[in-house]
Design an enzyme around this catalytic site. Structure first.
Site, PDB file in Angstrom:
ATOM      1  N   GLY A   1       0.822  -1.202   0.000  1.00 25.90           N
ATOM      2  CA  GLY A   1       0.000   0.000   0.000  1.00 25.90           C
ATOM      3  C   GLY A   1       0.856   1.251   0.000  1.00 25.90           C
ATOM      4  O   GLY A   1       2.021   1.259  -0.402  1.00 25.90           O
TER       5      GLY A   1
ATOM      6  N   GLY B   1      26.020  16.129 -26.144  1.00 23.89           N
ATOM      7  CA  GLY B   1      25.335  16.529 -24.920  1.00 23.89           C
ATOM      8  C   GLY B   1      25.751  15.669 -23.745  1.00 23.89           C
ATOM      9  O   GLY B   1      25.826  16.151 -22.605  1.00 23.89           O
ATOM     10  N   ALA B   2      26.019  14.397 -24.022  1.00 24.26           N
ATOM     11  CA  ALA B   2      26.400  13.496 -22.924  1.00 24.26           C
ATOM     12  C   ALA B   2      27.732  13.936 -22.314  1.00 24.26           C
ATOM     13  O   ALA B   2      27.955  13.797 -21.114  1.00 24.26           O
ATOM     14  CB  ALA B   2      26.473  12.065 -23.422  1.00 24.26           C
TER      15      ALA B   2
HETATM   16  C1  HXC Z   1      -4.190  -5.812  10.870  1.00 22.68           C
HETATM   17  C2  HXC Z   1      -3.268  -7.628   9.866  1.00 22.68           C
HETATM   18  C3  HXC Z   1      -3.116  -6.918   8.673  1.00 22.68           C
HETATM   19  C4  HXC Z   1      -3.544  -5.584   8.649  1.00 22.68           C
HETATM   20  C5  HXC Z   1      -2.366  -8.884   8.373  1.00 22.68           C
HETATM   21  N1  HXC Z   1      -2.774  -8.830   9.620  1.00 22.68           N
HETATM   22  N2  HXC Z   1      -2.591  -7.731   7.763  1.00 22.68           N
HETATM   23  N3  HXC Z   1      -3.781  -7.067  10.952  1.00 22.68           N
HETATM   24  N4  HXC Z   1      -4.081  -5.066   9.772  1.00 22.68           N
HETATM   25  N5  HXC Z   1      -3.387  -4.822   7.575  1.00 22.68           N
HETATM   26  C6  HXC Z   1      -2.678  -9.881  10.629  1.00 22.68           C
HETATM   27  C7  HXC Z   1      -3.380 -11.152  10.242  1.00 22.68           C
HETATM   28  O1  HXC Z   1      -4.728 -11.066  10.633  1.00 22.68           O
HETATM   29  C8  HXC Z   1      -2.614 -12.159  11.056  1.00 22.68           C
HETATM   30  O2  HXC Z   1      -3.041 -12.058  12.402  1.00 22.68           O
HETATM   31  C9  HXC Z   1      -1.210 -11.640  11.020  1.00 22.68           C
HETATM   32  O3  HXC Z   1      -1.298 -10.259  10.711  1.00 22.68           O
HETATM   33  C10 HXC Z   1      -0.350 -12.308   9.960  1.00 22.68           C
HETATM   34  O4  HXC Z   1      -1.027 -12.205   8.713  1.00 22.68           O
HETATM   35  P1  HXC Z   1      -1.093 -13.429   7.685  1.00 22.68           P
HETATM   36  O5  HXC Z   1      -2.003 -13.032   6.603  1.00 22.68           O
HETATM   37  O6  HXC Z   1      -1.357 -14.686   8.442  1.00 22.68           O
HETATM   38  O7  HXC Z   1       0.403 -13.475   7.190  1.00 22.68           O
HETATM   39  P2  HXC Z   1       0.949 -13.832   5.738  1.00 22.68           P
HETATM   40  O8  HXC Z   1       0.261 -15.055   5.207  1.00 22.68           O
HETATM   41  O9  HXC Z   1       2.437 -13.869   5.864  1.00 22.68           O
HETATM   42  O10 HXC Z   1       0.537 -12.626   4.801  1.00 22.68           O
HETATM   43  C11 HXC Z   1       1.084 -11.339   5.049  1.00 22.68           C
HETATM   44  C12 HXC Z   1       0.375 -10.292   4.157  1.00 22.68           C
HETATM   45  C13 HXC Z   1      -1.163 -10.430   4.366  1.00 22.68           C
HETATM   46  C14 HXC Z   1       0.757 -10.523   2.729  1.00 22.68           C
HETATM   47  C15 HXC Z   1       0.884  -8.938   4.586  1.00 22.68           C
HETATM   48  O11 HXC Z   1      -1.442 -10.468   5.764  1.00 22.68           O
HETATM   49  C16 HXC Z   1      -1.915  -9.289   3.765  1.00 22.68           C
HETATM   50  O12 HXC Z   1      -2.110  -9.215   2.533  1.00 22.68           O
HETATM   51  N6  HXC Z   1      -2.437  -8.430   4.637  1.00 22.68           N
HETATM   52  C17 HXC Z   1      -3.216  -7.287   4.196  1.00 22.68           C
HETATM   53  C18 HXC Z   1      -2.307  -6.231   3.672  1.00 22.68           C
HETATM   54  C19 HXC Z   1      -3.025  -4.963   3.382  1.00 22.68           C
HETATM   55  O13 HXC Z   1      -3.949  -4.940   2.550  1.00 22.68           O
HETATM   56  N7  HXC Z   1      -2.674  -3.918   4.130  1.00 22.68           N
HETATM   57  C20 HXC Z   1      -3.297  -2.635   3.977  1.00 22.68           C
HETATM   58  C21 HXC Z   1      -2.532  -1.981   2.819  1.00 22.68           C
HETATM   59  S1  HXC Z   1      -3.098  -0.405   2.511  1.00 22.68           S
HETATM   60  P3  HXC Z   1      -3.049 -13.268  13.423  1.00 22.68           P
HETATM   61  O14 HXC Z   1      -3.768 -12.736  14.588  1.00 22.68           O
HETATM   62  O15 HXC Z   1      -3.735 -14.386  12.721  1.00 22.68           O
HETATM   63  O16 HXC Z   1      -1.592 -13.552  13.698  1.00 22.68           O
HETATM   64  C22 HXC Z   1      -2.160   0.518   3.435  1.00 22.68           C
HETATM   65  C23 HXC Z   1      -2.535   1.921   3.369  1.00 22.68           C
HETATM   66  C24 HXC Z   1      -1.376   2.779   3.717  1.00 22.68           C
HETATM   67  O17 HXC Z   1      -1.289   0.133   4.082  1.00 22.68           O
HETATM   68  C25 HXC Z   1      -1.703   4.127   3.229  1.00 22.68           C
HETATM   69  C26 HXC Z   1      -0.629   5.100   3.455  1.00 22.68           C
HETATM   70  C27 HXC Z   1      -0.912   6.383   2.762  1.00 22.68           C
END
Ligand code: HXC
Length: 526
Positions: A181, A416-417
């Site tokens: 993100g 130019g380079a």
């Molecule tokens: C809260 C989260 C989380 C999130 C994962 N977890 N993402 N908790 N907020 N964004 C938690 C899961 O519930 C899980 O909790 C633990 O973290 C591990 O996640 P897994 O999915 O089991 O791990 P993995 O299989 O290794 O996958 C990792 C991952 C996936 C690829 C990062 O979790 C994922 O796609 N998460 C969502 C990512 C996302 O969309 N983030 C928001 C992006 S937008 P438990 O309790 O089971 O251990 C953003 C906006 C920023 O960031 C803007 C700035 C301007």
């Protein structure tokens, strides 16, 4: 209700130290052995193992280890682990203070909520106030979904501080897990971004979103793995095979950077003699202008002990950018690479060079520019994709740079380079050239075709006229003495003296102090 007098007598007086140690032990150990095993099974170190590898032993000092979130809803109120998923503090690297924040993926996937973000903000403010480098060890799932817009605002606070500290303290992003993100914009705002093959990924929208929007199936690694960003996108400046190598590289990089923009990069006493003759250079660089060679071997022959830290080695390899030492002092080297695309400048090389020159100038690192360039890459794609504005970035960065600047023309420098590669006309302090050298508007064949086109077309023997005119042009114009006579080259030197000449030049320029006109900021091409 107050305890009875009898009860008070039986309570052991407590200094609270045991409880303190228990709480700190819990914060350091992390959530559970199972979570630690899961981290290791993914091929990743835990946050504490990373900090041990990064800092000099026993120097890490944590703050806010006992911080916990106060968020409500989605069961968060029942889960309030210490650290809130990010470890913040400072330690020493080679005895110098460095600040760090490091996500703990074992806690909420290292995701960023309000308390987590505030810890990072505080740490960034401290690093800037202390004038010490900042490292972010990223291993987190982005905005903590349960905390909604407060998490997004937390990222905004990081970006704003990244930009505020830009050019003030070195900022290094080390991606050791997912970085998804808008979170990926923080690394893009910092000076250096490291990634590890197989375990770190960066993208603005992940594979699920890509699938739902475009229908394309793509893995995390294919979309934003280390080799993608080290090669195709250029978002990663260094790519490593594992975390241990990566953290060792970060330590090496820091040994070449000042702690802030008011200090000079750390000098060392050189073991490599300053007057060492660089005899191999004449062999490494073929005299025939179009023969390829690897300019990294040239750099290794010139610099102290052959060591350097190459930036963006896998992206725009037709330009090599590296930090190294000359006579113990740090220099930034920008060099055309004849073994890739004949060393031409194109869009990517211009962007790479511009960013490097800018970084060196911000942190008082003198610039050595090694020139062997046939020109800018011609073609429809380059023109339509904006070689004019991208090429101008490199020009802008050099023209703006007030650090000591020395140009060395190895073999050829056209058009130019030639100007852009830190010619004297755009502000190089000194320019040197080797004797078998061609500096001109263009190659002799091209020049003859333009200037003598009519004469060649009208001749009985066009080939003879063309060959004669090419020879004349080469003899008249295409040698360093033409430039030397006009003061555009300060001296023509024996390649074997290159190291000694460059070290002497930078030593002479060490006290250089130049400044630009007062202004809010320039308006560089983008
Ligand atoms: C809260 C989260 C989380 C999130 C994962 N977890 N993402 N908790 N907020 N964004 C938690 C899961 O519930 C899980 O909790 C633990 O973290 C591990 O996640 P897994 O999915 O089991 O791990 P993995 O299989 O290794 O996958 C990792 C991952 C996936 C690829 C990062 O979790 C994922 O796609 N998460 C969502 C990512 C996302 O969309 N983030 C928001 C992006 S937008 P438990 O309790 O089971 O251990 C953003 C906006 C920023 O960031 C803007 C700035 C301007």
């Amino acid at each position: 209700m107050a305890p009875s007098a009898e009860a008070v007598d039986t309570v052991e007086p407590s200094s609270g130290v045991a409880e303190l140690h228990a709480a700190k032990r819990e914060a350091v150990d992390g959530p559970s052995p199972r979570a630690t095993r899961a981290q290791h099974d993914k091929g990743k170190l835990t946050v504490r193992e990373r900090l041990d590898a990064l800092f000099d032993p026993g120097t890490f000092r944590e703050i806010e280890g006992l911080r916990r979130h106060r968020a409500q809803g989605f069961g968060l109120e029942n889960r309030r682990p210490y650290t809130d998923g990010v470890v913040t503090g400072w330690g020493e690297i080679d005895g110098r203070k460095v600040f760090v924040y490091a996500h703990d993926f074992r806690i909420f996937g290292g995701s960023l909520g309000e308390a987590h973000a505030e810890k990072i903000h505080k740490l960034m403010d401290l690093a800037e106030a202390a004038g010490a480098p900042l490292i972010g060890l990223s291993d987190g799932a982005g905005a903590r979904i349960q905390e909604g817009v407060t998490a997004l605002a937390g990222y905004g606070g990081i970006f704003r501080r990244n930009v505020r500290a830009s050019g003030v303290i070195p900022q290094i992003s080390v991606i050791l897990g997912p970085c998804a993100g808008g979170a990926a914009y923080s690394p893009a705002l910092t000076d250096f971004t490291f990634m590890v093959r197989g375990t770190s990924q960066m993208y603005v929208t992940g594979p699920d979103v890509v699938r739902s929007v475009t229908g394309e199936e793509i893995t995390h690694e294919e979309l934003g793995g280390a080799d993608v960003h080290g090669g195709a996108s250029g978002a990663a400046m260094a790519v490593c095979d594992d975390e241990a190598e990566c953290l060792a590289e970060v330590r090496y990089l820091l040994s070449l950077l000042p702690s802030n923009n008011r200090e000079l990069p750390p000098a060392v006493a050189p073991a490599d003699p300053v007057d060492r003759r660089t005899d191999a250079l004449a062999r490494l660089v073929p005299s025939e202008p179009s023969r390829a060679y690897d300019v990294r071997e040239v750099i290794a022959e010139i610099v102290d002990d052959g060591d350097c830290f190459e930036v963006h080695a896998g992206w725009a390899p037709n330009l090599v950018c590296a930090l190294a030492r000359l006579g113990g002092e740090v220099v930034g080297i920008v060099a055309n690479q004849p073994s890739h695309l004949a060393g031409v400048l194109d869009i990517r090389a211009s962007e790479k060079g511009a960013r490097f020159v800018q970084m060196c100038d911000a942190f008082s690192i003198p610039l050595a520019t090694l020139v062997d360039v046939p020109g800018f890459l011609p073609g429809r794609d380059q023109e339509h994709d904006g070689i004019i504005r991208h090429g101008a970035k490199l020009l802008y960065a050099y023209c703006n740079a007030t650090v000591p600047r020395v140009q060395l023309i190895l073999r050829k420098a056209y058009g130019g380079a030639y100007i852009v590669m830190d010619s004297r006309s755009i502000g190089a302090d000194l320019s040197f050239a080797w004797p078998a050298n061609e500096i001109a508007v263009m190659g002799a064949e091209g020049a003859a075709e333009v200037v003598f086109r009519r004469e060649i077309a009208a001749a009985d023997d066009p080939d003879e006229v063309r060959a004669r005119r090419v020879k004349e042009y080469r003899q008249e114009l295409m040698h360093p003495y033409y430039a030397a006579e006009r003061g555009l080259v300060d001296d023509v030197i024996d390649p074997a003296d290159t190291r000694a000449v460059l070290i002497d030049a930078f030593a002479t320029l060490r006290a250089k102090h130049a400044s630009l006109p007062s202004r809010k900021h320039g308006n560089p091409p983008t």
